[in-house]
Design a protein around this motif. Structure first.
Motif, PDB file in Angstrom:
ATOM      1  N   ILE A   1      27.205  48.373  40.788  1.00 36.91           N
ATOM      2  CA  ILE A   1      27.163  47.106  41.157  1.00 36.91           C
ATOM      3  C   ILE A   1      25.440  47.434  41.966  1.00 36.91           C
ATOM      4  O   ILE A   1      25.829  48.371  42.972  1.00 36.91           O
ATOM      5  N   PRO A   2      24.850  46.289  42.018  1.00 39.52           N
ATOM      6  CA  PRO A   2      24.010  46.635  42.297  1.00 39.52           C
ATOM      7  C   PRO A   2      23.700  45.427  43.660  1.00 39.52           C
ATOM      8  O   PRO A   2      24.515  44.497  44.444  1.00 39.52           O
ATOM      9  N   PRO A   3      23.323  46.167  45.568  1.00 41.78           N
ATOM     10  CA  PRO A   3      23.454  45.924  46.817  1.00 41.78           C
ATOM     11  C   PRO A   3      22.685  44.053  46.523  1.00 41.78           C
ATOM     12  O   PRO A   3      22.001  43.892  45.580  1.00 41.78           O
ATOM     13  N   GLY A   4      23.861  43.417  47.052  1.00 41.92           N
ATOM     14  CA  GLY A   4      24.162  42.292  47.625  1.00 41.92           C
ATOM     15  C   GLY A   4      24.346  41.181  46.315  1.00 41.92           C
ATOM     16  O   GLY A   4      24.431  39.635  46.061  1.00 41.92           O
ATOM     17  N   THR A   5      25.123  42.014  45.677  1.00 42.51           N
ATOM     18  CA  THR A   5      25.109  41.384  44.113  1.00 42.51           C
ATOM     19  C   THR A   5      27.072  40.115  45.256  1.00 42.51           C
ATOM     20  O   THR A   5      27.783  40.812  45.679  1.00 42.51           O
ATOM     21  N   VAL A   6      26.718  38.521  44.500  1.00 38.22           N
ATOM     22  CA  VAL A   6      28.380  38.537  45.196  1.00 38.22           C
ATOM     23  C   VAL A   6      29.544  38.235  44.225  1.00 38.22           C
ATOM     24  O   VAL A   6      28.684  37.698  42.743  1.00 38.22           O
ATOM     25  N   PHE A   7      30.019  38.681  44.497  1.00 38.42           N
ATOM     26  CA  PHE A   7      31.479  38.506  43.102  1.00 38.42           C
ATOM     27  C   PHE A   7      32.666  37.515  44.528  1.00 38.42           C
ATOM     28  O   PHE A   7      32.895  37.631  44.787  1.00 38.42           O
ATOM     29  N   TYR A   8      32.877  36.797  42.754  1.00 40.91           N
ATOM     30  CA  TYR A   8      34.988  35.985  43.626  1.00 40.91           C
ATOM     31  C   TYR A   8      35.841  36.892  43.221  1.00 40.91           C
ATOM     32  O   TYR A   8      36.000  36.097  41.768  1.00 40.91           O
ATOM     33  N   ALA A   9      37.014  36.179  43.869  1.00 39.56           N
ATOM     34  CA  ALA A   9      38.792  36.023  43.654  1.00 39.56           C
ATOM     35  C   ALA A   9      39.205  35.370  44.671  1.00 39.56           C
ATOM     36  O   ALA A   9      38.758  34.673  45.668  1.00 39.56           O
ATOM     37  N   ASP A  10      40.511  35.402  43.778  1.00 40.97           N
ATOM     38  CA  ASP A  10      41.111  33.884  44.445  1.00 40.97           C
ATOM     39  C   ASP A  10      42.327  35.358  45.521  1.00 40.97           C
ATOM     40  O   ASP A  10      42.927  35.786  44.710  1.00 40.97           O
ATOM     41  N   PHE A  11      41.968  35.299  46.610  1.00 42.32           N
ATOM     42  CA  PHE A  11      42.981  36.412  47.975  1.00 42.32           C
ATOM     43  C   PHE A  11      43.436  35.853  49.098  1.00 42.32           C
ATOM     44  O   PHE A  11      42.658  34.931  49.463  1.00 42.32           O
ATOM     45  N   LYS A  12      43.654  36.493  49.190  1.00 40.54           N
ATOM     46  CA  LYS A  12      44.180  37.072  51.335  1.00 40.54           C
ATOM     47  C   LYS A  12      43.660  37.576  52.447  1.00 40.54           C
ATOM     48  O   LYS A  12      43.075  38.640  52.042  1.00 40.54           O
ATOM     49  N   ASN A  13      42.719  36.668  52.744  1.00 43.60           N
ATOM     50  CA  ASN A  13      41.749  37.756  53.637  1.00 43.60           C
ATOM     51  C   ASN A  13      42.255  36.979  55.118  1.00 43.60           C
ATOM     52  O   ASN A  13      41.561  35.853  55.641  1.00 43.60           O
ATOM     53  N   ARG A  14      42.987  37.939  56.042  1.00 46.83           N
ATOM     54  CA  ARG A  14      42.804  37.667  57.580  1.00 46.83           C
ATOM     55  C   ARG A  14      42.014  38.636  58.273  1.00 46.83           C
ATOM     56  O   ARG A  14      41.798  39.959  57.637  1.00 46.83           O
TER      57      ARG A  14
ATOM     58  N   GLN B   1      40.168  43.958  58.633  1.00 44.71           N
ATOM     59  CA  GLN B   1      40.174  42.776  57.846  1.00 44.71           C
ATOM     60  C   GLN B   1      41.125  43.698  56.545  1.00 44.71           C
ATOM     61  O   GLN B   1      41.328  44.420  56.235  1.00 44.71           O
ATOM     62  N   VAL B   2      42.392  42.343  56.588  1.00 42.27           N
ATOM     63  CA  VAL B   2      43.342  42.576  55.977  1.00 42.27           C
ATOM     64  C   VAL B   2      43.236  41.963  54.290  1.00 42.27           C
ATOM     65  O   VAL B   2      43.410  40.334  55.272  1.00 42.27           O
ATOM     66  N   THR B   3      43.731  42.048  53.411  1.00 42.65           N
ATOM     67  CA  THR B   3      43.319  41.377  52.435  1.00 42.65           C
ATOM     68  C   THR B   3      44.106  41.299  51.562  1.00 42.65           C
ATOM     69  O   THR B   3      45.028  42.385  51.783  1.00 42.65           O
ATOM     70  N   SER B   4      45.171  40.246  51.074  1.00 45.57           N
ATOM     71  CA  SER B   4      46.379  40.754  49.904  1.00 45.57           C
ATOM     72  C   SER B   4      46.083  40.099  49.222  1.00 45.57           C
ATOM     73  O   SER B   4      45.502  39.246  48.899  1.00 45.57           O
ATOM     74  N   GLY B   5      47.186  39.898  48.223  1.00 44.23           N
ATOM     75  CA  GLY B   5      47.790  39.521  46.507  1.00 44.23           C
ATOM     76  C   GLY B   5      46.602  40.134  45.259  1.00 44.23           C
ATOM     77  O   GLY B   5      45.931  41.102  45.480  1.00 44.23           O
ATOM     78  N   SER B   6      46.875  39.896  43.881  1.00 44.59           N
ATOM     79  CA  SER B   6      45.847  40.188  43.266  1.00 44.59           C
ATOM     80  C   SER B   6      44.961  38.907  42.633  1.00 44.59           C
ATOM     81  O   SER B   6      45.598  37.606  42.296  1.00 44.59           O
ATOM     82  N   SER B   7      43.908  39.217  41.694  1.00 47.69           N
ATOM     83  CA  SER B   7      43.605  38.446  41.057  1.00 47.69           C
ATOM     84  C   SER B   7      42.121  39.120  40.466  1.00 47.69           C
ATOM     85  O   SER B   7      42.112  39.456  40.400  1.00 47.69           O
ATOM     86  N   GLN B   8      42.119  38.064  39.488  1.00 48.07           N
ATOM     87  CA  GLN B   8      40.527  38.757  38.213  1.00 48.07           C
ATOM     88  C   GLN B   8      39.881  38.256  39.252  1.00 48.07           C
ATOM     89  O   GLN B   8      39.215  38.142  40.770  1.00 48.07           O
ATOM     90  N   ILE B   9      39.238  39.225  38.986  1.00 51.15           N
ATOM     91  CA  ILE B   9      37.539  39.442  39.802  1.00 51.15           C
ATOM     92  C   ILE B   9      35.798  38.712  38.976  1.00 51.15           C
ATOM     93  O   ILE B   9      36.273  39.207  37.716  1.00 51.15           O
TER      94      ILE B   9
ATOM     95  N   ILE C   1      33.262  32.984  34.208  1.00 48.99           N
ATOM     96  CA  ILE C   1      32.493  34.878  34.104  1.00 48.99           C
ATOM     97  C   ILE C   1      33.732  35.710  34.505  1.00 48.99           C
ATOM     98  O   ILE C   1      33.334  36.159  36.042  1.00 48.99           O
ATOM     99  N   ALA C   2      34.540  35.822  33.343  1.00 45.04           N
ATOM    100  CA  ALA C   2      35.446  37.201  34.302  1.00 45.04           C
ATOM    101  C   ALA C   2      34.946  38.345  34.116  1.00 45.04           C
ATOM    102  O   ALA C   2      35.130  38.881  33.014  1.00 45.04           O
ATOM    103  N   LEU C   3      34.602  39.421  35.028  1.00 44.89           N
ATOM    104  CA  LEU C   3      34.115  40.781  34.807  1.00 44.89           C
ATOM    105  C   LEU C   3      35.282  41.570  34.816  1.00 44.89           C
ATOM    106  O   LEU C   3      35.228  42.846  34.306  1.00 44.89           O
TER     107      LEU C   3
END
Length: 262
Positions: free
Chosen positions: A115-128, A168-176, A184-186
């Motif tokens: 993955i190239p530096p600076g690439t932004v991906f998205y997902a649906d998850f919990k982030n604390r 950083q506590v993350t949880s859940g599952s999601s497509q990226i 566009i789901a990678l």
């Protein structure tokens, strides 16, 4: 870090002892009080830069505990030094950009390396983000006495905070996804259950301000109970790398305490 905390504590405590000597030289009726307190904290992470990584963080229920020493200058004015442990931070539970630390910990190493530096991906998850601080406020306090038992007060002043731990506590599952619109789901559904130490990416010293209001009720001739509402706000951005935002750490605190006259 430990040496910094000890040094700052010694400096602040020495200033407080010096103030006590000055007070006692001016009036024989000055009092010193020691107290313990703790309570519910509603921490916050705020960023005015509109950075995609720091938007929409909300408060979560946390806590703060500490001890304090109060030196009476006059019947209405006193100086107070505190030593507090505070758990701060914020959480974001929605579709959001994936922080690099979360992406690296949830993708296979061979994929993450491509993955190239600076690439932004998205997902649906919990982030604390959970931040543990050792804080030393130095406050000026004004007190109004009502009757024989009640004392209403306001206090304000600066504080210095030392970051002890950051997770950083993350949880859940999601497509990226590769885009913010989920077109566009990678990658297939991926688990985001992880705890990541992010302390090295954050500034380990903070400086900020405190403003509080409260009341005490005398219960014996040498003790009283305390209730206080206060707000804190850090002036130094949390992140070392401003690419990932310039968050300031704050909190609203509701605390109960016990005060003893020395």
């Amino acid at each position: 870090m430990f040496k910094r905390i000890i040094t700052a504590s010694c400096v602040c405590f020495s200033l407080a002892l010096f103030a006590q000597d000055v007070i006692q030289s001016d009036t024989l009726q000055s009092q010193m009080r020691i107290g313990v307190k703790g309570g519910l904290s509603l921490p916050s992470l705020s960023d005015k830069s509109d950075n995609i990584y720091t938007e929409n963080f909300k408060s979560f229920a946390s806590f703060e505990v500490g001890i304090f020493f109060n030196y009476e200058i006059t019947k209405a004015i006193s100086a107070q030094i505190e030593f507090n442990y505070a758990k701060k931070g914020g959480e974001r539970n929605e579709y959001q950009p994936i922080p690099p630390s979360a992406l690296e910990s949830n993708l296979p190493p061979d994929i993450a390396e491509q993955i190239p530096p600076g690439t932004v991906f998205y997902a649906d998850f919990k982030n604390r983000n959970e931040l543990q601080y050792f804080e030393i406020p130095l406050l000026l306090k004004y007190t109004y006495t009502y009757g024989n038992d009640w004392r209403f007060f306001a206090n304000a002043g600066p504080y210095i905070g030392f970051l002890m731990k950051a997770t950083q506590v993350t949880s859940g599952s999601s497509q990226i996804y590769f885009d913010e619109d989920r077109e566009i789901a990678l990658f297939p559904e991926t688990s985001f259950d992880a705890k990541t130490d992010v302390k090295d990416s954050l500034n380990d010293v903070n400086f900020g301000g405190v403003l509080g209001l409260g009341v005490t009720k005398q219960v014996t001739n040498k003790s009283e109970i305390l209730f206080e509402v206060r707000g804190t706000y850090g002036f130094i951005p949390l992140q070392k790398d401003e690419t990932f935002g310039k968050s300031r750490v704050g909190s609203v605190l509701f605390s109960l305490g016990y005060v003893y006259y020395l």
